[in-house]
Motif scaffolding. Structure first.
Motif, mmCIF file in Angstrom:
data_model
loop_
_atom_site.group_PDB
_atom_site.id
_atom_site.type_symbol
_atom_site.label_atom_id
_atom_site.label_comp_id
_atom_site.label_asym_id
_atom_site.label_seq_id
_atom_site.Cartn_x
_atom_site.Cartn_y
_atom_site.Cartn_z
ATOM 1 N N CYS A 206 10.263 -8.664 -0.442
ATOM 2 C CA CYS A 206 9.465 -9.515 0.429
ATOM 3 C C CYS A 206 8.826 -9.109 1.052
ATOM 4 O O CYS A 206 7.287 -10.350 1.261
ATOM 5 N N GLY A 207 8.200 -8.342 0.690
ATOM 6 C CA GLY A 207 7.225 -7.570 1.233
ATOM 7 C C GLY A 207 5.470 -7.735 -0.301
ATOM 8 O O GLY A 207 4.890 -8.034 0.182
ATOM 9 N N MET A 208 5.701 -8.695 -1.668
ATOM 10 C CA MET A 208 4.869 -9.173 -1.802
ATOM 11 C C MET A 208 4.287 -10.238 -1.494
ATOM 12 O O MET A 208 2.934 -10.180 -1.321
ATOM 13 N N CYS A 209 4.768 -11.206 -0.609
ATOM 14 C CA CYS A 209 4.364 -12.210 -0.143
ATOM 15 C C CYS A 209 3.646 -11.248 1.893
ATOM 16 O O CYS A 209 2.399 -12.089 2.537
ATOM 17 N N HIS A 210 4.648 -10.770 2.223
ATOM 18 C CA HIS A 210 4.372 -10.828 3.776
ATOM 19 C C HIS A 210 3.169 -9.310 4.447
ATOM 20 O O HIS A 210 3.694 -8.759 4.788
#
Length: 432
Positions: A206-210
């Motif tokens: 999720c951290g890839m986008c957030h």
């Protein structure tokens, strides 16, 4: 008209994506540590089933399947600021897929970001997150991918600009931004919380986008989950760390879980890239895992704010004129679904009053929704979602700016006015 800086976050309710995650590997045999696996057909069937579930959790199909194409045959173009990458074939084809990779080769790609021949993989493949995946889960995903139908289609070479097409440059990038290691459970937290953390930080990536990225394409670790612009997609993935923006700290766990599982909840609905994530991945996850993810997301602590991109700002006088004009446009076009008081009709039509995503400093996603419309994902629990029609053909740039200004500044919302120039910029931007 002047410019002011804004935090890189937002969404019409919650937006994310598995947007730039091309897996960069190729081939494998059913071996483990160089020796044949001894498994009964029942054991192998259970392993494949587990791997299919985990591949869903990682949303592998989103990047490795072209719309209308063969499953996992790759070829999807992924535009990045550094050029275009093309996702590879990960079917068990011996010539072009993963037909000649061992479990060890596959785990090395997942865990270390290195290909079968030892070459470095581009960080478009989220090995910085997948390194947290356990060996057992990696082996299960491998078993599943080995079970799908082989497709004899070559992978298309990436089209990256110089010097980004030089893989040896990745050594420096990895030194700065990659820390290898499987997920380690926090003994002070519950089993459910740790499961959620494992899924969010690992397979879910999720951290890839957030999380915002810097000029080198690396994550701004000090602002993890604090929101980020999804490169070249013209969407913002909202901050999950601040209740002033799109943080989840004041959400009920059930509302978070509903949003993840079905794409809609009493607090809002997902659109854009996040709708694809729910459709391809999250709706297939067990209630236990969804609740674990919601439990973890609810406890993400306040962190540093994301870096501030630029956004056009209107004058106070012009903003007041837009607000007045927007009230009539809203009454004529929006109130039927979202209500005169902005409370909407959850969960079919999300509320706009006291909606954090509407008020966030970045107005990009509300503008895009008015221009282009959209639907939450169709899921088993919500097979016929209500959508929003596009208004790009019906409203001018000034009218779009006016109605977005109105919803950002009415019913107690604390957003700011929107510039028609920003609407113009987004109107001409690519939709994907």
């Amino acid at each position: 008209m002047k410019r002011k800086s804004l935090f890189a976050l937002s969404a019409v309710v919650v937006v994310a994506a598995a947007a730039l995650v091309p897996v960069l590997w190729s081939g494998g045999d059913n071996l483990h540590n160089g020796t044949a696996m001894a498994a009964t057909p029942a054991d192998q069937a259970a392993l494949i089933k587990k791997g299919e579930y985990l591949a869903r959790a990682g949303d592998c199909i989103a990047c490795h399947t072209v719309r209308g194409g063969k499953q996992f045959a790759g070829g999807l173009p992924m535009a990045t600021p550094f050029g275009t990458m093309f996702t590879p074939n990960i079917t068990p084809d011996d010539e072009y897929g993963i037909g000649k990779w061992t479990q060890d080769d596959f785990y090395r790609a997942m865990h270390t970001g290195r290909s079968k021949d030892g070459s470095l993989l581009y960080p478009g493949f989220p090995f910085t997150s997948y390194t947290k995946v356990t060996r057992a889960d990696s082996d299960a995903i491998y078993a599943y991918l080995r079970s799908v139908t082989p497709v004899n289609v070559p992978s298309r070479p990436h089209e990256l600009k110089f010097p980004f097409n030089q893989r040896n440059m990745l050594i420096g990038w990895r030194t700065l931004f990659f820390r290898e290691g499987e997920y380690k459970a926090d003994p002070t937290k519950s089993v459910e919380w740790n499961r959620g953390a494992y899924l969010i930080e690992g397979l879910g990536h999720c951290g890839m986008c957030h999380t915002s990225i810097n000029a080198m394409g690396g994550p701004v670790s000090s602002a993890a989950f604090a929101g980020g612009l999804i490169p070249l997609q013209n969407w913002y993935a909202p901050s999950l760390t601040s209740n002033k923006e799109a943080g989840l700290g004041d959400w009920e766990t059930k509302d978070i879980a509903d949003l993840l599982k079905t794409g809609v909840s009493n607090r809002g609905a997902v659109f854009g890239p996040m709708a694809e994530v729910v459709h391809n991945s999250l709706q297939y996850m067990s209630d236990e895992d969804i609740n674990a993810m919601a439990t973890y997301l609810k406890t993400i602590p306040q962190k540093s704010e994301a870096p501030e991109p630029l956004q056009l700002e209107t004058s106070e006088k012009f903003g007041g004129e837009l607000l007045k004009q927007g009230q009539k446009i809203y009454a004529d076009n929006c109130a039927k679904c979202h209500a005169e008081n902005g409370l909407g009709m959850p969960s079919s039509f999300p509320p706009l009053a006291n909606n954090q995503s509407i008020q966030m400093p970045s107005a990009v996603n509300p503008i895009r929704m008015v221009l282009n419309g959209g639907y939450p994902p169709s899921t088993e629990a919500n097979p016929h979602p209500y959508g929003m029609p596009p208004f790009a053909q019906a409203l001018s740039n000034t009218e779009v700016a006016a109605v977005v200004t109105y919803i950002r500044m009415s019913w107690g919302n604390h957003g700011t006015a929107v510039s028609p120039q920003q609407v113009s910029d987004l109107r001409s931007a690519p939709l994907d």
